[in-house]
Design a protein around this motif. Structure first.
Motif, PDB file in Angstrom:
ATOM      1  N   UNK A  69       0.817  -1.215   0.000  1.00 24.94           N
ATOM      2  CA  UNK A  69       0.000   0.000   0.000  1.00 24.94           C
ATOM      3  C   UNK A  69       0.853   1.269   0.000  1.00 24.94           C
ATOM      4  N   UNK A  70       2.039   1.214   0.574  1.00 26.89           N
ATOM      5  CA  UNK A  70       2.939   2.366   0.480  1.00 26.89           C
ATOM      6  C   UNK A  70       3.242   2.667  -0.984  1.00 26.89           C
ATOM      7  N   UNK A  71       3.583   1.629  -1.739  1.00 21.42           N
ATOM      8  CA  UNK A  71       3.941   1.845  -3.149  1.00 21.42           C
ATOM      9  C   UNK A  71       2.732   2.266  -3.983  1.00 21.42           C
ATOM     10  N   UNK A  72       1.559   1.772  -3.631  1.00 28.79           N
ATOM     11  CA  UNK A  72       0.360   2.229  -4.340  1.00 28.79           C
ATOM     12  C   UNK A  72       0.128   3.724  -4.090  1.00 28.79           C
ATOM     13  N   UNK A  73       0.397   4.159  -2.865  1.00 32.26           N
ATOM     14  CA  UNK A  73       0.258   5.579  -2.544  1.00 32.26           C
ATOM     15  C   UNK A  73       1.325   6.408  -3.249  1.00 32.26           C
ATOM     16  N   UNK A  74       2.556   5.867  -3.336  1.00 36.75           N
ATOM     17  CA  UNK A  74       3.624   6.552  -4.072  1.00 36.75           C
ATOM     18  C   UNK A  74       3.200   6.756  -5.518  1.00 36.75           C
ATOM     19  N   UNK A  75       2.613   5.739  -6.118  1.00 37.17           N
ATOM     20  CA  UNK A  75       2.174   5.840  -7.519  1.00 37.17           C
ATOM     21  C   UNK A  75       1.085   6.893  -7.699  1.00 37.17           C
ATOM     22  N   UNK A  76       0.176   6.987  -6.726  1.00 41.52           N
ATOM     23  CA  UNK A  76      -0.869   8.005  -6.801  1.00 41.52           C
ATOM     24  C   UNK A  76      -0.267   9.405  -6.773  1.00 41.52           C
TER      25      UNK A  76
END
Length: 278
Positions: A69-76
């Protein structure tokens, strides 16, 4: 001919990497590829996918967890990046990254001299891990490594706890018998719960989750063994250095606006984004 455990682990990792083409269809694009910036750089991320709360598949078959989820947030926050996840064991992940089949590992990675020389660590910390001994629920005598001399202890390959036990054995009059596994905390805790190991060394919140959700007859005991900052890990080249810099920028912003803390509380049960006190 008897094969060494080390050779068997390397052979297993190599076979898993050979099967990456089969996993290619399992890349995580749950949010829909239509929402991905067509000009984004795709970063292929190796992650276990079996270790709750860091990287696991939920009841809907969706890959999630703190690291994911950290990386998904980074992508956003930075649409110039797109992360595609590939589930695999840690040994296989390193083999895959060394052969450029994946770009990055999201698996609670820690610094070591060998890794610092060979790979890229972002500067921003994901979280701190607090590790204690895990013993059977009815064991009221084991409190430290000294109490485990001559007994079997389960460790995850390449973990800081494995290093701690090996260092203890260097000076112990009766060494601890080490049982290695690359299946992560679920396996080490199961070995303890079933009596195949006297103890393991795992993170307190993982033990709490296992007791609550799997009803494992185990408990965390004794003082804190390690408190280690964890990071993502990237292949060492110019392109991945740019990716690491972008991850750092996003993580710093997430820390400042409280998003990282909220993710830690949601997935880890508390705020582990700052170094814990003694």
């Amino acid at each position: 001919m008897k094969l060494s455990n080390k050779f068997l682990r390397m052979l297993t990792a190599a076979l898993m990497v050979a099967g990456l083409s089969v996993l290619a269809g399992c890349g995580s694009d749950e949010d829909g590829s239509a929402s991905v910036n067509k000009d984004a750089k795709t970063v292929t991320v190796a992650t276990r996918g079996t270790v709750k709360p860091y990287s696991y598949t939920d009841d809907d078959g969706k890959l999630t967890g703190y690291d994911v989820e950290i990386l998904k947030e980074v992508e956003k926050r930075d649409p110039s990046l797109h992360f595609e996840f590939k589930p695999m064991a840690v040994d296989a992940a390193f083999v895959a990254m060394d052969s450029s089949q994946v770009d990055m590992i999201a698996n609670q990675m820690r610094h070591s001299p060998a890794r610092d020389e060979k790979y890229i660590f972002p500067k921003e910390v994901n979280n701190y891990t607090v590790r204690k001994l895990v013993v059977p629920e009815d064991d009221n005598t084991t409190k430290s490594l000294d109490d485990l001399k001559g007994k079997k202890v389960a460790v995850t390959t390449n973990s800081e706890f494995a290093d701690l036990v090996k260092k203890f054995n260097e000076t112990a009059d009766t060494p601890i018998e080490i049982i290695y596994t690359d299946k992560g905390p679920s396996e080490t805790m199961n070995l303890v719960a079933t009596g195949r190991a006297q103890a393991a060394g795992e993170y307190e919140y993982i033990v709490s989750v296992a007791k609550k959700e799997k009803n494992l007859p185990i408990k965390a005991v004794g003082p804190t063994l390690t408190k280690v900052p964890t990071f993502f890990l990237l292949r060492k080249d110019d392109d991945m250095q740019q990716v690491a810099d972008k991850i750092d920028a996003a993580l710093k912003a997430m820390r400042e606006d409280g998003t990282l803390k909220k993710l830690s509380e949601q997935y880890l049960g508390a705020d582990y984004t700052s170094e814990p006190a003694e």
